[in-house]
Design a protein around this motif. Structure first.
Motif, PDB file in Angstrom:
ATOM      1  N   GLY A  17       0.792  -1.221   0.000  1.00  8.43           N
ATOM      2  CA  GLY A  17       0.000   0.000   0.000  1.00  8.43           C
ATOM      3  C   GLY A  17       0.823   1.269   0.000  1.00  8.43           C
ATOM      4  N   GLY A  18       2.100   1.132   0.238  1.00  9.34           N
ATOM      5  CA  GLY A  18       2.984   2.289   0.278  1.00  9.34           C
ATOM      6  C   GLY A  18       3.462   2.711  -1.095  1.00  9.34           C
ATOM      7  N   SER A  19       4.356   3.692  -1.094  1.00 12.01           N
ATOM      8  CA  SER A  19       4.865   4.259  -2.342  1.00 12.01           C
ATOM      9  C   SER A  19       6.384   4.345  -2.320  1.00 12.01           C
ATOM     10  CB  SER A  19       4.299   5.665  -2.551  1.00 12.01           C
ATOM     11  OG  SER A  19       2.897   5.659  -2.664  1.00 12.01           O
ATOM     12  N   LEU A  20       6.942   4.307  -3.505  1.00  8.78           N
ATOM     13  CA  LEU A  20       8.368   4.560  -3.706  1.00  8.78           C
ATOM     14  C   LEU A  20       8.534   5.299  -5.010  1.00  8.78           C
ATOM     15  CD1 LEU A  20      10.207   1.190  -2.837  1.00  8.78           C
ATOM     16  CD2 LEU A  20      10.404   3.351  -1.592  1.00  8.78           C
ATOM     17  N   ARG A  21       9.592   6.101  -5.070  1.00  7.21           N
ATOM     18  CA  ARG A  21       9.964   6.715  -6.338  1.00  7.21           C
ATOM     19  C   ARG A  21      11.379   6.285  -6.690  1.00  7.21           C
ATOM     20  NH1 ARG A  21      10.633  12.892  -8.605  1.00  7.21           N
ATOM     21  NH2 ARG A  21      12.535  12.836  -7.350  1.00  7.21           N
ATOM     22  N   LEU A  22      11.487   5.603  -7.786  1.00  8.91           N
ATOM     23  CA  LEU A  22      12.796   5.203  -8.296  1.00  8.91           C
ATOM     24  C   LEU A  22      13.346   6.294  -9.197  1.00  8.91           C
ATOM     25  CD1 LEU A  22      12.119   1.463  -9.214  1.00  8.91           C
ATOM     26  CD2 LEU A  22      12.739   2.464  -7.000  1.00  8.91           C
ATOM     27  N   SER A  23      14.653   6.446  -9.122  1.00  8.91           N
ATOM     28  CA  SER A  23      15.330   7.423  -9.969  1.00  8.91           C
ATOM     29  C   SER A  23      16.429   6.735 -10.762  1.00  8.91           C
ATOM     30  CB  SER A  23      15.955   8.530  -9.115  1.00  8.91           C
ATOM     31  OG  SER A  23      14.983   9.221  -8.372  1.00  8.91           O
ATOM     32  N   CYS A  24      16.696   7.285 -11.917  1.00  9.85           N
ATOM     33  CA  CYS A  24      17.772   6.761 -12.752  1.00  9.85           C
ATOM     34  C   CYS A  24      18.545   7.945 -13.312  1.00  9.85           C
ATOM     35  CB  CYS A  24      17.210   5.908 -13.874  1.00  9.85           C
ATOM     36  SG  CYS A  24      18.428   5.346 -15.073  1.00  9.85           S
ATOM     37  N   ALA A  25      19.819   7.992 -12.993  1.00 11.37           N
ATOM     38  CA  ALA A  25      20.682   9.050 -13.489  1.00 11.37           C
ATOM     39  C   ALA A  25      21.458   8.539 -14.697  1.00 11.37           C
ATOM     40  CB  ALA A  25      21.646   9.490 -12.395  1.00 11.37           C
TER      41      ALA A  25
END
Length: 119
Positions: free
Chosen positions: A15-23
């Motif tokens: 139910g939670g959230s994450l934000r993935l990043s890619c440089a």
């Protein structure tokens, strides 16, 4: 050559959230189509979402993913993101950032970031 480095993975409750990043570094970022893939334990790597060079087009693996995940990019920062909401245990996987010269043909890969969703 293109180098990709993912970040933002971790352990989250269902139910939670994450934000993935890619440089990204290397060639002109805005000329690259970008994508996210994932690989769960014991399964093959699968497509999650992709976005065209200037964000004109996006596509997702299916409607279930599209309802919860959002791919975006910031060409000025050479970054691509995957916002993941309403996470489920079945989203547990290593998530990979990928880049390609043409939309749908991905040849550059990052090392991956682990996402673990606890139920």
């Amino acid at each position: 050559q293109v180098q990709l480095v993912e970040s933002g993975g971790g352990l989250v409750q269902a139910g939670g959230s994450l934000r993935l990043s890619c440089a990204a570094s290397g060639r002109t970022f805005s000329s690259l189509a970008m994508a996210w893939f994932r690989q769960a334990p014991g399964k093959e790597r699968e497509f999650v979402a992709h976005i065209s060079g200037r964000s004109e087009s996006t596509a997702y693996a299916d409607s279930v993913i599209q309802d919860r995940f959002t791919i975006s990019r910031d060409n000025a920062k050479k970054m691509v993101y995957l916002q993941m909401n309403s996470l489920k245990s079945e989203d547990t996987a290593v998530y990979y950032c990928s880049a390609g010269v043409t939309y749908g043909n991905y040849i550059y890969w990052g090392q991956g970031t682990q996402v673990t969703v606890s139920s």
